[in-house]
Design a protein around this motif. Structure first.
Motif, PDB file in Angstrom:
ATOM      1  N   LEU A 205       0.905  -1.265  -0.010  1.00 54.69           N
ATOM      2  CA  LEU A 205       0.145   0.052   0.031  1.00 54.69           C
ATOM      3  C   LEU A 205       0.867   1.330   0.078  1.00 54.69           C
ATOM      4  O   LEU A 205       0.746   2.261  -0.714  1.00 54.69           O
ATOM      5  CB  LEU A 205      -1.146   0.088   1.166  1.00 54.69           C
ATOM      6  CG  LEU A 205      -1.968  -1.214   1.284  1.00 54.69           C
ATOM      7  CD1 LEU A 205      -3.022  -0.983   2.584  1.00 54.69           C
ATOM      8  CD2 LEU A 205      -2.887  -1.135  -0.067  1.00 54.69           C
ATOM      9  N   ILE A 212      -5.251   4.600  -1.128  1.00 57.93           N
ATOM     10  CA  ILE A 212      -6.124   3.545  -0.672  1.00 57.93           C
ATOM     11  C   ILE A 212      -6.421   3.515   0.703  1.00 57.93           C
ATOM     12  O   ILE A 212      -5.797   3.926   1.665  1.00 57.93           O
ATOM     13  CB  ILE A 212      -5.520   1.911  -0.914  1.00 57.93           C
ATOM     14  CG1 ILE A 212      -4.885   2.010  -2.331  1.00 57.93           C
ATOM     15  CG2 ILE A 212      -6.192   0.856  -0.547  1.00 57.93           C
ATOM     16  CD1 ILE A 212      -4.111   0.704  -2.537  1.00 57.93           C
ATOM     17  N   GLN A 214      -9.483   1.887   3.756  1.00 55.02           N
ATOM     18  CA  GLN A 214     -10.393   0.971   4.087  1.00 55.02           C
ATOM     19  C   GLN A 214     -11.428   1.492   5.132  1.00 55.02           C
ATOM     20  O   GLN A 214     -10.929   2.135   6.108  1.00 55.02           O
ATOM     21  CB  GLN A 214      -9.451  -0.061   4.557  1.00 55.02           C
ATOM     22  CG  GLN A 214     -10.655  -1.498   5.088  1.00 55.02           C
ATOM     23  CD  GLN A 214      -9.900  -2.537   5.614  1.00 55.02           C
ATOM     24  OE1 GLN A 214      -8.600  -2.795   5.689  1.00 55.02           O
ATOM     25  NE2 GLN A 214     -10.471  -3.385   6.514  1.00 55.02           N
ATOM     26  N   ARG A 223      -8.035   1.854   7.970  1.00 54.53           N
ATOM     27  CA  ARG A 223      -6.787   1.842   7.468  1.00 54.53           C
ATOM     28  C   ARG A 223      -6.492   2.733   6.177  1.00 54.53           C
ATOM     29  O   ARG A 223      -7.387   2.928   5.500  1.00 54.53           O
ATOM     30  CB  ARG A 223      -6.547   0.313   6.861  1.00 54.53           C
ATOM     31  CG  ARG A 223      -5.046   0.194   6.445  1.00 54.53           C
ATOM     32  CD  ARG A 223      -4.951  -0.951   5.503  1.00 54.53           C
ATOM     33  NE  ARG A 223      -5.279  -2.274   6.118  1.00 54.53           N
ATOM     34  CZ  ARG A 223      -4.679  -3.262   6.507  1.00 54.53           C
ATOM     35  NH1 ARG A 223      -3.244  -3.564   6.338  1.00 54.53           N
ATOM     36  NH2 ARG A 223      -5.302  -4.416   7.071  1.00 54.53           N
ATOM     37  N   SER A 228      -2.440   8.566   0.417  1.00 53.02           N
ATOM     38  CA  SER A 228      -3.810   8.895   0.373  1.00 53.02           C
ATOM     39  C   SER A 228      -3.442  10.410   1.073  1.00 53.02           C
ATOM     40  O   SER A 228      -4.502  11.176   0.678  1.00 53.02           O
ATOM     41  CB  SER A 228      -4.646   8.238   1.420  1.00 53.02           C
ATOM     42  OG  SER A 228      -4.836   6.974   0.903  1.00 53.02           O
ATOM     43  N   ILE A 285     -16.099  -5.092   0.413  1.00 49.88           N
ATOM     44  CA  ILE A 285     -15.508  -6.016   1.008  1.00 49.88           C
ATOM     45  C   ILE A 285     -16.650  -7.066   1.391  1.00 49.88           C
ATOM     46  O   ILE A 285     -17.293  -6.833   2.174  1.00 49.88           O
ATOM     47  CB  ILE A 285     -14.616  -5.672   2.259  1.00 49.88           C
ATOM     48  CG1 ILE A 285     -13.674  -4.694   1.879  1.00 49.88           C
ATOM     49  CG2 ILE A 285     -13.714  -7.068   2.709  1.00 49.88           C
ATOM     50  CD1 ILE A 285     -12.765  -4.233   2.991  1.00 49.88           C
ATOM     51  N   VAL A 295     -13.379  -0.468   0.218  1.00 49.53           N
ATOM     52  CA  VAL A 295     -12.234  -0.113  -0.218  1.00 49.53           C
ATOM     53  C   VAL A 295     -12.334   1.075  -1.089  1.00 49.53           C
ATOM     54  O   VAL A 295     -12.946   0.844  -2.053  1.00 49.53           O
ATOM     55  CB  VAL A 295     -11.035  -1.184  -0.665  1.00 49.53           C
ATOM     56  CG1 VAL A 295      -9.809  -0.473  -1.134  1.00 49.53           C
ATOM     57  CG2 VAL A 295     -10.879  -2.237   0.368  1.00 49.53           C
ATOM     58  N   THR A 297     -10.189   3.954  -3.511  1.00 48.85           N
ATOM     59  CA  THR A 297      -8.861   4.169  -3.877  1.00 48.85           C
ATOM     60  C   THR A 297      -9.169   5.528  -4.633  1.00 48.85           C
ATOM     61  O   THR A 297     -10.000   5.993  -5.245  1.00 48.85           O
ATOM     62  CB  THR A 297      -8.669   3.111  -5.151  1.00 48.85           C
ATOM     63  OG1 THR A 297      -9.577   3.161  -6.169  1.00 48.85           O
ATOM     64  CG2 THR A 297      -8.374   1.763  -4.543  1.00 48.85           C
TER      65      THR A 297
END
Length: 633
Positions: A205, A212, A214, A223, A228, A285, A295, A297
């Motif tokens: 990552l 990215i 989560q 996360r 990011s 997910i 998730v 992106t």
């Protein structure tokens, strides 16, 4: 190895416990302590700060830690052998033949007790609870039930002593500790596996240029990778634990809900953060066919270029600011809702847009809405009506003249740099100007009379009321320019095809002119019905003019159908068929009656027969539309 702490409810011999723990090779025992109920939570938080990864505890201590600390927990359970020893000792101590003994504690501390009564000659009553504050009630209930003694932890035994009830503390011997260590070793394996996976994922990552993130089912960030941070320039502090909307306010909640609730992927959502456009993808997910978060992106779209304040002020003074927005669209039907969604979608891109529709259909409003929904909204919106100027004049206005450059004001193409140039009636551009416009769309700009090419970014939105393909076939419009303009296109339907839309715009113009002239009116139901049923051949331009007449000429606050009809007729009169005489009506029925009267030389009986109505009804229609005033029978 997993950093593990052992917290016991009784004074401990650390060395002895460490000897037992040495055989559990996956556990790194960093703490063995006698924990007190009042301080166990604080101790747990201190261990958390020191990097402890697993805690072994029992009873109320385990419950308190589970509620207040995020470290994984293994609970010690009293073994069958340990419980048997306690019951045997307590029965001898109270010296009763078949004593009633209450077992007070947490439900997950004990195994099966079904055969204790037979084995030990007792009556065992269980008072097992889920919360700490229920333990004292359990002791009091045992006393009320006639129990001779209780077995429990510190809290229960303390209350039993206060009530004069015999008690025996639940043991925590080596046997229960060993079982807990075995469970801890199994948990440790999972922790170590997770640490390995997380380390591998973190490397992946944090070494990608894609942002990215989560999130869990509540939209809380769990996360986030290093990249990011480049997309969240305005957010200060650690975003983990915060809601996505706190970190990216421009991300619509609906897009996130589609992933978290409906399990739907969202592709290429455009949001703004700081001076950057972000392209966001959202994927749910799924674990065992259940959604367990999503998730997100992030990839960089385009940097937002903002003009300086002085230029912005100059453009505003010259009227080069778009005012109409997508939010002002009427979205009460499926068609208009789809139109609004499409406008929002294409506004994200800087590709040219071609607007096609009848004269007065609102192309300028559509162009302003596209501009204001784009990244260019704070920059220039330069509208040009190509039908209002001679071709040579228009060409100079758009591209300037190199011979007059020193000290000359910027041309319209220059003013529209990093903004939007709106060309109304683009079919009126000369062939030469069409070629220059094609180059401008491709990012190349050149003043008239100059051979020096400069590179610029201008979004071109054009409108037309004619069939450009027919113009191309006649050699009047460049085919390459047509294809460049029609990358994205919108067909604007006339007002007569959108009855509810007509009412929306009518109210818009009435409100506009009310504020302009400080004269306020009310529309009757009959008036609203007329607005919806009338075809508005002049589209929005006609409607705006009618609304202004209504506000200026009304002598009453209440506006009815007859008054609106009169203003419509006077704005757009017709000629009597076969004559040059003006007739002030626009209804199809009235025009049909006038044509038949002409055809039958004023013979009302024949007209009524052809229409299939009575002469009386025909007379009422003639009076209603005022035809007898405009026709010599």
């Amino acid at each position: 190895m997993t950093k593990t702490a052992i917290l016991l409810p009784y004074p401990v011999q650390t060395n002895q416990i460490l000897e037992y723990a040495e055989s559990f090779h996956s556990l790194d025992i960093i703490c063995v302590e006698h924990a007190h109920t009042d301080t166990v939570v604080q101790l747990g938080k201190e261990l958390e700060e020191k990097g402890c990864e697993l805690i072994i505890a029992r009873g109320v201590h385990a419950q308190l830690l589970r509620e207040n600390v995020t470290i994984p927990l293994v609970e010690m359970k009293v073994t069958t052998q340990e419980m048997g020893v306690v019951i045997y000792a307590l029965k001898n101590a109270i010296a009763l033949n078949c004593p009633r003994i209450g077992l007070v504690g947490y439900k997950n501390m004990f195994g099966n007790t079904d055969h204790y009564n037979e084995l030990f000659g007792i009556v065992l009553k269980e008072y097992l609870v889920m919360k700490r504050d229920e333990l004292i009630g359990g002791v009091e209930e045992a006393l009320a039930d006639g129990c001779d003694a209780i077995i429990g932890g510190d809290t229960a035994c303390k209350r039993a002593a206060e009530l004069g009830l015999s008690y025996y503390k639940i043991p925590a011997g080596i046997e229960s500790l060993c079982e807990a260590l075995e469970s801890a070793e199994r948990v440790s394996y999972a922790i170590e596996l997770s640490k390995t996976n997380n380390a591998e994922i973190d490397v992946m990552l944090n070494n990608t240029f894609t942002g990215i993130m989560q999130v869990d089912n509540d939209g809380i960030i769990r996360r986030i990778n290093r990249s990011s941070g480049d997309f969240l320039e305005r957010y200060l502090g650690d975003p983990v634990g915060k809601r996505v909307q706190q970190v990216i306010p421009s991300l619509r909640r609906k897009a996130l809900d589609e992933a978290l609730v409906d399990g739907k992927e969202s592709y290429s959502i455009f949001v703004n953060s700081h001076k950057m456009e972000i392209v966001v993808n959202i994927a749910p997910i799924r674990i065992d066919n259940r959604i367990q978060g999503a998730v997100l992106t992030f990839q960089e779209g385009r940097r937002i270029i903002e003009m300086d304040t002085e230029l912005h002020k100059e453009l505003y003074q010259r009227g080069f600011i778009a005012k109409f927005t997508v939010e002002q669209f009427y979205t009460g039907s499926k068609e208009t809702k789809r139109m609004e969604q499409y406008v929002r979608k294409i506004a994200r891109y800087q590709a040219p847009v071609l607007l096609i529709g009848e004269k007065g259909g609102g192309a300028v409003y559509m162009a302003e809405a596209i501009h204001n929904a784009s990244l260019l909204k704070n920059n220039a919106f330069v509208p040009v009506d190509c039908d209002a100027w001679m071709p040579e004049t228009l060409d100079d206005m758009l591209f300037g003249n190199y011979s007059t450059r020193p000290g000359a004001p910027p041309c319209l193409a220059e003013l529209a740099a990093d903004g939007t140039l709106f060309l109304n009636n683009i079919e009126m551009l000369s062939r030469e100007s069409q070629y220059k416009m094609l180059n401008l769309i491709r990012g190349k700009f050149m003043h008239n009379g100059s051979h020096r090419v400069s590179f610029t970014k201008v979004r071109v939105i054009a409108s037309t009321t004619v069939n450009l393909i027919a113009k191309i076939e006649k050699g009047e419009f460049r085919q390459d320019l047509y294809y460049a303009l029609s990358t994205l296109s919108i067909e604007i339907p006339p007002i007569r095809h959108q009855k509810e839309y007509a009412l929306h715009w009518f109210r818009h113009y009435i409100d506009q002119w009310q504020k302009e002239y400080k004269r306020y009116v009310n529309l009757t139901q009959g008036a609203l019905k007329f607005v919806q049923e009338y075809e508005w051949p002049g589209n929005l331009e006609q409607m705006s003019s009618v609304c202004e007449r209504i506000i200026l000429l009304t002598e009453q606050r209440s506006i009815d159908e007859a008054f609106i009809r009169k203003q419509v007729e006077q704005i757009l009169p017709d000629l009597l068929p076969g004559t040059e005489k003006v007739v002030l009506y626009k209804d199809k029925e009235a025009v049909r009656i006038a044509e038949l009267l002409k055809k039958h030389n004023g013979n009302r009986e024949k007209v009524a027969a052809e229409l299939g109505i009575s002469k009386t009804t025909l007379w009422r229609h003639i009076k209603k539309y005022g035809i007898e005033k405009d026709y010599s029978f």
